[in-house]
Design an enzyme around this catalytic site. Structure first.
Site, PDB file in Angstrom:
ATOM      1  N   CYS A  41       0.831  -1.200   0.000  1.00  0.00           N
ATOM      2  CA  CYS A  41       0.000   0.000   0.000  1.00  0.00           C
ATOM      3  C   CYS A  41       0.868   1.253   0.000  1.00  0.00           C
ATOM      4  O   CYS A  41       1.833   1.347   0.760  1.00  0.00           O
ATOM      5  CB  CYS A  41      -0.921   0.010   1.218  1.00  0.00           C
ATOM      6  SG  CYS A  41      -1.956   1.489   1.344  1.00  0.00           S
ATOM      7  N   CYS A  72      -0.819   6.120   7.493  1.00  0.00           N
ATOM      8  CA  CYS A  72      -2.219   6.160   7.925  1.00  0.00           C
ATOM      9  C   CYS A  72      -2.432   5.496   9.286  1.00  0.00           C
ATOM     10  O   CYS A  72      -3.431   5.735   9.940  1.00  0.00           O
ATOM     11  CB  CYS A  72      -3.140   5.538   6.880  1.00  0.00           C
ATOM     12  SG  CYS A  72      -3.321   3.754   6.998  1.00  0.00           S
ATOM     13  N   CYS A 114      -7.241   2.330  -1.055  1.00  0.00           N
ATOM     14  CA  CYS A 114      -7.168   1.548   0.178  1.00  0.00           C
ATOM     15  C   CYS A 114      -7.432   0.091  -0.156  1.00  0.00           C
ATOM     16  O   CYS A 114      -8.468  -0.245  -0.763  1.00  0.00           O
ATOM     17  CB  CYS A 114      -8.182   2.058   1.206  1.00  0.00           C
ATOM     18  SG  CYS A 114      -8.150   1.094   2.746  1.00  0.00           S
ATOM     19  N   GLN A 161     -19.811  -8.041  11.950  1.00  0.00           N
ATOM     20  CA  GLN A 161     -18.381  -8.300  11.777  1.00  0.00           C
ATOM     21  C   GLN A 161     -17.914  -7.765  10.421  1.00  0.00           C
ATOM     22  O   GLN A 161     -18.550  -7.995   9.386  1.00  0.00           O
ATOM     23  CB  GLN A 161     -18.100  -9.803  11.850  1.00  0.00           C
ATOM     24  CG  GLN A 161     -18.110 -10.359  13.258  1.00  0.00           C
ATOM     25  CD  GLN A 161     -16.811 -10.089  14.014  1.00  0.00           C
ATOM     26  OE1 GLN A 161     -15.912  -9.418  13.515  1.00  0.00           O
ATOM     27  NE2 GLN A 161     -16.715 -10.608  15.226  1.00  0.00           N
ATOM     28  N   TYR A 195     -23.568 -11.103  25.278  1.00  0.00           N
ATOM     29  CA  TYR A 195     -23.066 -10.046  24.394  1.00  0.00           C
ATOM     30  C   TYR A 195     -23.378 -10.432  22.945  1.00  0.00           C
ATOM     31  O   TYR A 195     -22.511 -10.416  22.074  1.00  0.00           O
ATOM     32  CB  TYR A 195     -21.562  -9.821  24.594  1.00  0.00           C
ATOM     33  CG  TYR A 195     -21.151  -9.685  26.042  1.00  0.00           C
ATOM     34  CD1 TYR A 195     -21.185  -8.459  26.695  1.00  0.00           C
ATOM     35  CD2 TYR A 195     -20.743 -10.808  26.774  1.00  0.00           C
ATOM     36  CE1 TYR A 195     -20.816  -8.344  28.038  1.00  0.00           C
ATOM     37  CE2 TYR A 195     -20.366 -10.692  28.104  1.00  0.00           C
ATOM     38  CZ  TYR A 195     -20.405  -9.471  28.736  1.00  0.00           C
ATOM     39  OH  TYR A 195     -20.038  -9.363  30.055  1.00  0.00           O
ATOM     40  N   ASP A 211     -19.135 -13.419  24.060  1.00  0.00           N
ATOM     41  CA  ASP A 211     -18.317 -12.652  23.108  1.00  0.00           C
ATOM     42  C   ASP A 211     -18.317 -11.189  23.557  1.00  0.00           C
ATOM     43  O   ASP A 211     -18.933 -10.329  22.922  1.00  0.00           O
ATOM     44  CB  ASP A 211     -18.890 -12.796  21.699  1.00  0.00           C
ATOM     45  CG  ASP A 211     -18.006 -12.149  20.638  1.00  0.00           C
ATOM     46  OD1 ASP A 211     -16.911 -11.667  20.980  1.00  0.00           O
ATOM     47  OD2 ASP A 211     -18.425 -12.113  19.463  1.00  0.00           O
ATOM     48  N   CYS A 213     -11.851 -10.598  21.224  1.00  0.00           N
ATOM     49  CA  CYS A 213     -10.971  -9.841  20.326  1.00  0.00           C
ATOM     50  C   CYS A 213      -9.786  -9.276  21.090  1.00  0.00           C
ATOM     51  O   CYS A 213      -8.981  -8.531  20.527  1.00  0.00           O
ATOM     52  CB  CYS A 213     -11.751  -8.712  19.643  1.00  0.00           C
ATOM     53  SG  CYS A 213     -12.474  -7.526  20.795  1.00  0.00           S
TER      54      CYS A 213
END
Length: 477
Positions: free
Chosen positions: A76, A82, A183, A309, A338, A408, A435
């Site tokens: 990129c 960025c 992008c 997601q 969750y 989650d 996560c």
């Protein structure tokens, strides 16, 4: 090693040894741990120390002496500026190895519990253009790269500084936006829509927002592209006068005429001092007020305020992994904590007697109920409220003792009260999706009195970043 420059010492001939949090690399100099962005383990470099504490320092690469043999060439043009996709300089198979090791380190150093061999990270089928959602910010003062500054006659002048941009916020500079021409995170239609909107706005003199004074019109653009081929574009604008509205509607008309493939063209009039629009009305300029994503035989409605997601195809593999590892029986009662918009709950519903979904955000629960209706799922119930308040002994008594709990939580993990209720409910199995391996490890330590870790499966949802999802199965002792 030698040191130069009292203000910013240079430490020469340093070998980068490992990766750390936030995508930074690590070098160790005697007892000092040095965190270095955009370096790769195996690089030999000279480092410029930017900040030094008692036991650690932060530095940048001043000179590359010898690149690591595993270093890759970033694809990129915006890499390193960025703030995203920090691991483009690392081959994908190495990224997966480091993500697995991150999970191992958290479980051994934070949870400090006995664990089985952690499975290899489940890689993403797509490593570029995999995101179904991106948000771009307008700014009347875009970030100028060092190359651009060198090309300007007077880089400090307002004319040079106040150039409009449409792209991503520069880390640590909320009022500066890196103008993005391409992008690799989303389908190329996103590039075409964004670049066309930018060109039209510049040509027609529509003011970009000043993120400090909040003067201007154009604020934000969100693009969603799902696997069904549907496209949602939402543009936010600050419109104080009829003239503002007229200019903005000119842009909306241009997007509508130029991109007939947009199936949901929306806008928000946002006169606040930030880009959040959860409390604002969303208007349909053309098309539908939502788009739909599909997984297996399930269909999910995604509105402009919906959480879904952002890597659709990998999300399917994540949910399939949860279903497989949950070890479900037809007579099981499952609690999905969750639950968000109920995606995992609906994936499990066909394999069990009943699923109970709980989520803090009422709008997400509304979406979950709509999606369950769309998919003809009648054995899933959804409840809104703070998890530590909703999930209690009375709730479990009313809705049934869970055989399996899927949880989650957000990055901060679970509240201790929730963990206490889970321990009291004593399901035979807990499937913990996270996560954030660090907060998951903390919570697993609190669950250790009643549960052992049976399987750990890292899943890569975000290639070229340091982020990793992990599915951990806990079985009752």
């Amino acid at each position: 090693m030698s040191k130069k420059n009292k203000q910013q010492p240079i430490i020469e001939n340093v070998t980068i040894t490992d990766y750390a949090a936030e995508g930074k690399s690590i070098a160790r100099i005697d007892d000092l741990v040095v965190f270095v962005p955009f370096a790769v383990p195996g690089d030999v470099v000279d480092l410029k120390i930017l900040k030094k504490k008692h036991s650690y320092a932060e530095a940048v690469v001043e000179r590359m002496i010898q690149p690591s043999p595993v270093r890759a060439v970033p694809f990129c043009r915006h890499f390193g500026i960025c703030g995203g996709c920090k691991w483009q300089n690392l081959p994908y198979e190495k990224q997966l190895e480091f993500k697995r090791q991150q999970v191992v380190d958290c479980l051994t150093r934070i949870a400090k519990v006995e664990i089985p061999e952690v499975n290899p990270t489940l890689g993403s089928l797509e490593t570029v253009r995999y995101r179904n959602k991106l948000e771009y910010s307008f700014s009347n003062m875009r970030w100028l790269t060092q190359t651009e500054l060198m090309e300007l006659e007077n880089p400090e002048s307002d004319v040079c500084r106040k150039q409009p941009g449409l792209g991503f916020h520069i880390p640590g500079a909320f009022d500066k936006v890196l103008h993005v021409e391409e992008c690799w995170l989303q389908d190329e239609i996103s590039d075409r829509i964004r670049n066309a909107a930018f060109s039209y706005a510049v040509e027609h003199g529509i003011p970009f927002i000043n993120l400090r004074s909040q003067e201007g019109i154009l604020r934000d653009m969100m693009v969603r592209v799902v696997t069904t081929g549907q496209i949602m574009v939402l543009v936010q604008a600050k419109c104080v006068t009829p003239a503002d509205t007229g200019q903005f509607m000119g842009l909306m008309s241009f997007l509508s005429e130029s991109f007939p493939e947009i199936t949901s063209l929306l806008y928000v009039i946002n006169n606040k001092c930030n880009d959040t629009f959860g409390d604002l009305d969303v208007h349909v300029y053309r098309g539908e007020d939502c788009i739909y994503e599909t997984m297996e035989n399930l269909r999910f409605k995604i509105g402009p305020k919906s959480f879904f997601q952002t890597n659709s195809r990998q999300a399917y593999r994540l949910y399939s992994t949860v279903r497989e590892l949950a070890g479900l029986n037809r007579d099981d009662v499952v609690y999905d904590l969750y639950t968000g918009t109920g995606t995992i709950a609906q994936f499990l519903a066909g394999n069990v007697r009943k699923v109970i979904g709980i989520e803090y955000v009422p709008e997400a629960i509304d979406d979950a109920k709509v999606n369950a209706s769309i998919n003809g799922i009648e054995n899933a119930s959804f409840f809104a409220g703070d998890m530590k308040d909703v999930l209690n002994a009375d709730f479990i008594s009313e809705h049934g003792k869970p055989d399996v709990i899927v949880t989650d939580p957000p990055r901060v993990g679970m509240h201790k009260d929730v963990i206490d209720v889970i321990l009291a409910a004593a399901p035979k199995r807990i499937v913990y999706v996270s996560c954030n391996p660090a907060t998951q490890a903390r919570d697993i330590a609190m669950l250790d009195s009643g549960y052992r870790v049976a399987e750990v499966q890292p899943v890569d949802m975000f290639p070229h970043t340091q982020h990793v999802e992990v599915v951990t199965v806990l079985e009752k002792r």
